[in-house]
Design a protein around this motif. Sequence first.
Motif, PDB file in Angstrom:
ATOM      1  N   GLU A   9       1.640  21.316  -2.610  1.00  0.00           N
ATOM      2  CA  GLU A   9       1.373  21.888  -1.286  1.00  0.00           C
ATOM      3  C   GLU A   9       1.156  23.394  -1.367  1.00  0.00           C
ATOM      4  O   GLU A   9       0.259  23.945  -0.728  1.00  0.00           O
ATOM      5  N   LEU A  10       1.967  24.043  -2.180  1.00  0.00           N
ATOM      6  CA  LEU A  10       1.856  25.498  -2.281  1.00  0.00           C
ATOM      7  C   LEU A  10       0.582  25.924  -3.000  1.00  0.00           C
ATOM      8  O   LEU A  10      -0.105  26.836  -2.564  1.00  0.00           O
ATOM      9  N   GLU A  11       0.268  25.282  -4.103  1.00  0.00           N
ATOM     10  CA  GLU A  11      -0.908  25.765  -4.853  1.00  0.00           C
ATOM     11  C   GLU A  11      -2.199  25.427  -4.135  1.00  0.00           C
ATOM     12  O   GLU A  11      -3.167  26.183  -4.178  1.00  0.00           O
ATOM     13  N   LYS A  12      -2.218  24.313  -3.432  1.00  0.00           N
ATOM     14  CA  LYS A  12      -3.400  23.986  -2.625  1.00  0.00           C
ATOM     15  C   LYS A  12      -3.585  25.062  -1.558  1.00  0.00           C
ATOM     16  O   LYS A  12      -4.697  25.553  -1.336  1.00  0.00           O
ATOM     17  N   ALA A  13      -2.487  25.456  -0.915  1.00  0.00           N
ATOM     18  CA  ALA A  13      -2.566  26.480   0.130  1.00  0.00           C
ATOM     19  C   ALA A  13      -3.006  27.835  -0.438  1.00  0.00           C
ATOM     20  O   ALA A  13      -3.772  28.567   0.185  1.00  0.00           O
ATOM     21  N   LEU A  14      -2.529  28.152  -1.640  1.00  0.00           N
ATOM     22  CA  LEU A  14      -2.935  29.404  -2.291  1.00  0.00           C
ATOM     23  C   LEU A  14      -4.441  29.405  -2.548  1.00  0.00           C
ATOM     24  O   LEU A  14      -5.121  30.398  -2.310  1.00  0.00           O
ATOM     25  N   ILE A  15      -4.943  28.297  -3.025  1.00  0.00           N
ATOM     26  CA  ILE A  15      -6.358  28.217  -3.398  1.00  0.00           C
ATOM     27  C   ILE A  15      -7.255  28.171  -2.160  1.00  0.00           C
ATOM     28  O   ILE A  15      -8.306  28.806  -2.121  1.00  0.00           O
ATOM     29  N   GLU A  16      -6.841  27.438  -1.149  1.00  0.00           N
ATOM     30  CA  GLU A  16      -7.686  27.395   0.052  1.00  0.00           C
ATOM     31  C   GLU A  16      -7.487  28.649   0.916  1.00  0.00           C
ATOM     32  O   GLU A  16      -8.237  28.864   1.865  1.00  0.00           O
TER      33      GLU A  16
END
Lengths: 499, 499
Positions: free
Chosen positions: B363-370
């Motif tokens: 959840e965190l890395e997806k949010a960082l990338i998007e």
Amino acid sequence: MKAEEKYLGLVQKQNHYNQALSLLAWDARTGAPKKGAAQRSEVIGTLSSDVFALSTSNEMNELLSELENEKDSLSEITAKSIEESRKDYDRNTKIPAEEFKEYVTLQSQTETLWEDAKDQSDFDMFRPNLEKLIEFKKRFIGYYGEDTGHVYNTLLDDYEPGVFVDTIDEVFAELRNNLVPLVQAVTESSHQPKMDSLFAHFPKANQQALSKDILKEIGFDFSAGRMDETVHPFAMGINPYDVRVTTKYNESDFRVSLFGTIHEGGHALYEQNISPELMGTPLCGGTSMGIHESQSLFWEKFVGQNMAFWERNYPLLKKHANGQFDHVSLEDFYFAVNQAKPSLIRIEADELTYCLHIILRYELEKALIEGSLAAKDLPHVWNEKMVEYLGVKPSNDGEGVLQDVHWSFGSFGYFPSYALGYIYAAQLKESFTKTNPNFDDLIRQGDYAPIRQYMTENVHQFGRGKKPADILKDTTGSGIDAKPLIHYLKDKYTTLYKL
Amino acid sequence: MKAEEKYLGLVQKQNHYNQALSLLAWDARTGAPKKGAAQRSEVIGTLSSDVFALSTSNEMNELLSELENEKDSLSEITAKSIEESRKDYDRNTKIPAEEFKEYVTLQSQTETLWEDAKDQSDFDMFRPNLEKLIEFKKRFIGYYGEDTGHVYNTLLDDYEPGVFVDTIDEVFAELRNNLVPLVQAVTESSHQPKMDSLFAHFPKANQQALSKDILKEIGFDFSAGRMDETVHPFAMGINPYDVRVTTKYNESDFRVSLFGTIHEGGHALYEQNISPELMGTPLCGGTSMGIHESQSLFWEKFVGQNMAFWERNYPLLKKHANGQFDHVSLEDFYFAVNQAKPSLIRIEADELTYCLHIILRYELEKALIEGSLAAKDLPHVWNEKMVEYLGVKPSNDGEGVLQDVHWSFGSFGYFPSYALGYIYAAQLKESFTKTNPNFDDLIRQGDYAPIRQYMTENVHQFGRGKKPADILKDTTGSGIDAKPLIHYLKDKYTTLYKL
């Protein structure tokens, strides 16, 4: 980019492939899974082809030609490196590719055939292939077209560059003439060592710990190397910062691992102390088989089989052993590990008799190559010479002419380097003691640094940048000379055997 | 030579370099001397450049274009291989070389920086580099220019080809919604395992012998592999005939080596059972990180932590242990090695809580990338989610957001595969038991052959020739589905903890 830079890039690339190849070879001999052998061969094939392609490329040839014309402006390392690369180029391009391929196939067939022939003690099984290998070798010498006075010199050049038949003939004759009567006297002496205590059970784990301690003792740098188990022990310098020693363990004869480890440790000290400046060049390695062997033998024989070494290390040995030496005096132990006794098998021979095994092989292979001896007569002449030099006679060819692998892969010219190693080692020791007469004291105190320093300064650091003859000349002031070895052996064995 | 033949020659050469690179990596992690690190990096650099040069060469591009036009006439292996090579070519040529070089430099700097930041629990030290890495990643995604509906999908493609954000979102949400209350119930249960017996002194040599026995037990082929010690355990398939498992030993917690060995053994079984026909092609390897992890987790969790396994193997464990289990009942032992307890550190988590650690990271890395989460808010959100999912809160960033190495070298998109591995493993187990309802009996009898055969037939043999989604569809008839894992965990932990 300048030609020099381009050239150094090429040889560095070769060197990197060679480092990977070394690791693959080490791995294959220290526990790589059996089923991986075929794939590993393919990987080795690909990397070896890359090295070969680089060494024989037009680019290499052109760069070498260019650099050879401006030698004076090159760094010393480059100037010496291009000599090695040129030799490589010539050796690899002068033999027609098809013929070399046939030879390689024959080599690998013959090595397999040799194993069977040896098992069955059947020289005739091996003979046709041996004859073909000799023919190939003679033809290759022709292709090289070097005028060196004797056909065998070209072969020697692969192992002992700059050392020729006439020198070896002379030196080996002197050594043989002195050793044969000494061996006979030792054999006939009524004073013989008690050997039984050596063969008690010495657990492998304890031998491993002992081997490690002994490697540390002589100065092997474990942060730039490692020690592993193998079937046929070897030392390998992947580069000076990664040098690997291997040992095998015989639980009923600790000498195999102990002296084997010191021997490989000597090779390893050489590799670890090559100047780092040479890394990535063709100079980064031992200068010859003989000089390499001088280092392993120096440590194994002149240090490891020295009384001073055991005055210091007998307690360490006892600590690792299972009580087998508790009632053995230091003197009895020392005599036992220095037993000299004629035997049939070269690799089991002691320091007194070893060179005679080598001289015999040298005489025979030189005669084979020059054509004065036919392969069919080999077993007969072998056995005769064994009796003449050592007083023992093989009961079959498996323990005679078939015992060594070397000829089966066409390695002619290699054998002399073993005896040259003994000779060089004794010369180096003698020259060291001229300025350090306290050699035995240093060992007794475990103060090996001055010895290592001497070897590094005079031998190791140069890698392939200094030829054997130059090393000897600069350290001993003379050429190859058997006298120091003869004196050492006479002194030691006359005393030990009360002759 | 035909284009197909030429192409297969090129990829075989790549494969050979890659095998050498694998050996170098294995060696570096299993005892290679420290001082050799710099030279080893140079060798690795040379070989990696060769692989890269081959994969991005004009020759490769032309051959691929030619073969892509005649796909129907190609062998199945070649047809699938060229897809891999094309992907490789595109990935490696679309990023400007200069930019990629900057990125690689940043990667290696950040990995070093991360170690210090973690030691000092100082996220701000790490943040600027993390931000730069994220920027690079976003730009790279732009260069690839693939239209996959979500920026993160391009990253996923490196680890889990064919699996997309929308699927993962759905599956992970279902898993999370079921696990959070289950974990809470387990935590609050008054029935808890007695753990003390696990931590008695278990000598390394005994653990080694146990690990070897266990690897044999599950069917690891030692003639096509070996087992060594390392700091960070891994399994490595150099090729299907040379697969290496590594283990680390903690003398006061045998679980580390025992379950670690079974885990790596699962990876190794995959690599050993890839069809030998694929050797030398880009298909010779695991098809995705998730599928690979499904194999290690299958063996570690569904076999190794199964009661039936211990009914069979508890005596073996006792044989190797120093009496520490003599007064521990099988039931108590089984409960102890299946303890489920929320904790801060992912790599120490048990099978019940593990996926929640992963879902949080996803959840965190997806949010960082998007771009919906700023790096500066990461520690705060991390800690909040830890409390929400697991009920525990890091006291500092070293045991929180800084604990994993992955982000420090720009590895975004990797984490989900760990949880996908659990999900796949449970799906595969469920589909196996449909035709083999006696799963536990097989384990109890040590009859693992049908299990291995099932995995080989449905997963291993294809290597990279079959995508994760197709493997699931052909074995389970469905897509990615969290239900089998949820059922398994609910059943097991409800019983164990008497919920």
